[in-house]
Design a protein around this motif. Structure first.
Motif, PDB file in Angstrom:
ATOM      1  N   SER A   1       0.772  -1.343  -0.128  1.00  0.00           N
ATOM      2  CA  SER A   1      -0.049   0.051  -0.048  1.00  0.00           C
ATOM      3  C   SER A   1       0.866   1.401   0.021  1.00  0.00           C
ATOM      4  O   SER A   1       1.920   1.151   0.636  1.00  0.00           O
ATOM      5  N   PRO A   2       0.182   2.306  -0.589  1.00  0.00           N
ATOM      6  CA  PRO A   2       1.088   3.549  -0.594  1.00  0.00           C
ATOM      7  C   PRO A   2       1.569   4.127   0.872  1.00  0.00           C
ATOM      8  O   PRO A   2       0.498   4.027   1.610  1.00  0.00           O
TER       9      PRO A   2
ATOM     10  N   ASP B   1       2.427   6.882   2.043  1.00  0.00           N
ATOM     11  CA  ASP B   1       1.808   8.249   2.299  1.00  0.00           C
ATOM     12  C   ASP B   1       0.403   8.320   2.887  1.00  0.00           C
ATOM     13  O   ASP B   1      -0.050   9.053   3.546  1.00  0.00           O
TER      14      ASP B   1
END
Length: 490
Positions: free
Chosen positions: A141-142, A144
């Motif tokens: 998952s990203p 940020d």
């Protein structure tokens, strides 16, 4: 690489899947910390489920192909879902497959994910479980947006099963599904559904206050979170006035309509597949939900009149009569013992369950026994409600307070392992001892037993020398464990 993965899949068993699933349970200390902090579910739960879905290979919009009826409430949402499932199964020539996602399970976790009325097989559960597991292992998952979803992390127990259910139903080709909300609605992991065919709310009551709020208005706000623009919503008659008012406000906010479903007179002469006089409200709600669903699929053309005198399709009547739902107002005969089994964990549900037992057993000459546990809620208050409902018309000669531990060995059935309770508290029988003290204050002359396992409690009952009616209520984990003990297989 593909051969290696295939061999790995072949070597993993159902027991491996259950063990992996159990590893996703929050431990007792974490749950207590969350409760103490006052932290409640929030929008991140929904974003996480959307992200987990992406990593497994689905856009949330893909789930609209499942044509989902979405059901919430405090008491009766599982029964309503079961009734609706049985109705839809009567249209097997026009519906390919019916999926049902409910919780909790009684004997096997596979009960939570059903296709055409039956829990998926151990083989399919294992296959699909590890497909989801491996896809989550292989994706990221990203950072940020989801800094807490570190590589190797998985959704929690209920979220994982919700994710798994979507995967199962998509792969199995289900074109009509019913989803029972886990807790609340607004932030429940099932609430990533974008375009349900119908939304339903069963009886509201006070429960899960540390997540949903302390008042019926706050709880109703959470439950109404499943409403969607363009999807009709339905509720039972007899809701608390403040709760119904909030549901109506939420329907307006979501730009949809909320209809209160009457008790259909035609059902008053029907023997429903789930016993209990109160089930007629859940059956009536299921009729409205199933009819709206079938209308949206263009299977039914005639509108349903929401009036007491409405004429119901014969297939609906047959579906309600044929509904099966273990552990809910269930009667099991075993020689001179008659077991009356109904899980209940709120004031409303314990009163309904006790009222059912009183109605079926009050004229029986058999000795009356209560088998009870409620490990994680205000158990003392619940048995006071139980006592108020039964007495003075029906008196209990023996009361047994048991843990939810399945076997005398101290083991749980693998599918019933729970890390959500304090092991120390269970080992010391703290809840059961406190319940004994409460009951002694209510009925000083009762015979009271405290047992460390469900198997031990059953042995006490089996040793009775005369016919007995046994009322088993409280935790569904107790109910499920008893059904496992009936089967006699570790």
């Amino acid at each position: 690489m593909k051969l290696s993965m295939a061999l790995n899949m072949a070597s993993r068993t159902y027991k491996d899947a259950v063990a992996s699933l159990n590893s996703l349970q929050s431990n007792y200390a974490n749950i207590m910390a969350i409760r103490a902090s006052g932290e409640r579910k929030n929008q991140m739960n929904i974003w996480e489920m959307q992200e987990w879905s992406r990593r497994v290979g689905y856009s949330v919009s893909d789930y609209s192909k499942l044509n989902i009826i979405h059901i919430t409430g405090t008491k009766g949402k599982g029964s309503t879902a079961a009734f609706a499932q049985s109705i839809l199964q009567q249209y097997g020539s026009q519906i390919r497959k019916v999926g049902l996602y409910t919780s909790p399970h009684l004997k096997s976790v596979r009960e939570r994910i059903r296709v055409d009325g039956a829990p998926i097989s151990e083989e399919k559960f294992t296959k699909y479980f590890f497909e989801v597991w491996d896809r989550l292992e292989a994706t990221r998952s990203p950072e940020d947006k989801f800094p807490h979803m570190v590589p190797g992390s998985k959704p929690g127990y209920f979220k994982y099963l919700t994710l798994l259910s979507f995967h199962v139903f998509m792969q199995e080709g289900c074109d009509s599904c019913i989803y029972e909300v886990g807790v609340g609605g607004e932030y429940d992991s099932t609430n990533i559904i974008e375009k349900p065919t119908a939304c339903g709310v069963s009886l509201l009551g006070i429960d899960h206050t540390f997540m949903l709020g302390d008042t019926i208005t706050e709880i109703a706000w959470n439950k109404g979170g499943i409403f969607k623009t363009g999807t009709k919503a339905f509720s039972i008659t007899g809701q608390p006035s403040d709760g119904l008012r909030m549901l109506q406000e939420r329907a307006e906010e979501k730009k949809t309509s909320l209809s209160v479903v009457p008790i259909f007179n035609e059902l008053k002469n029907v023997k429903l597949g789930i016993a209990g006089d109160f089930q007629i409200k859940n059956a009536s709600l299921s009729v409205a939900l199933a009819h709206e669903h079938l209308s949206r699929l263009n299977i039914l053309q005639e509108p349903l009149e929401l009036s007491e005198d409405a004429k119901l399709p014969q297939k609906f009547i047959e579906g309600l009569q044929n509904t099966e739902w273990s552990g809910r107002c269930q009667t099991v005969k075993d020689g001179q013992i008659t077991w009356y089994i109904d899980g209940a964990h709120t004031k409303e549900s314990i009163e309904a369950a006790s009222g059912w037992f009183k109605s079926v057993a009050v004229n029986s000459a058999s000795k009356k026994i209560l088998l009870f546990n409620q490990q994680t809620r205000n158990a003392g208050a619940l048995i006071k409600y139980l006592h108020e409902t039964l007495y003075p018309e029906l008196k209990l000669s023996r009361v047994i307070f048991s843990t939810n531990v399945t076997w005398k060995s101290g083991d749980y059935s693998a599918d019933l392992v729970s890390m959500n309770t304090s092991k120390d508290q269970v080992d010391k029988l703290e809840v059961q001892t406190a319940l004994r003290d409460v009951w002694q204050g209510l009925e000083p002359n009762s015979d009271i037993n405290v047992t460390s396992s469900i198997e031990a409690a059953r042995e006490i009952i089996k040793n009775e020398k005369e016919p007995v009616d046994v009322f088993v209520t409280g935790s569904l984990h107790l109910v499920g464990g008893l059904l496992v003990v009936f089967d006699g297989t570790h």
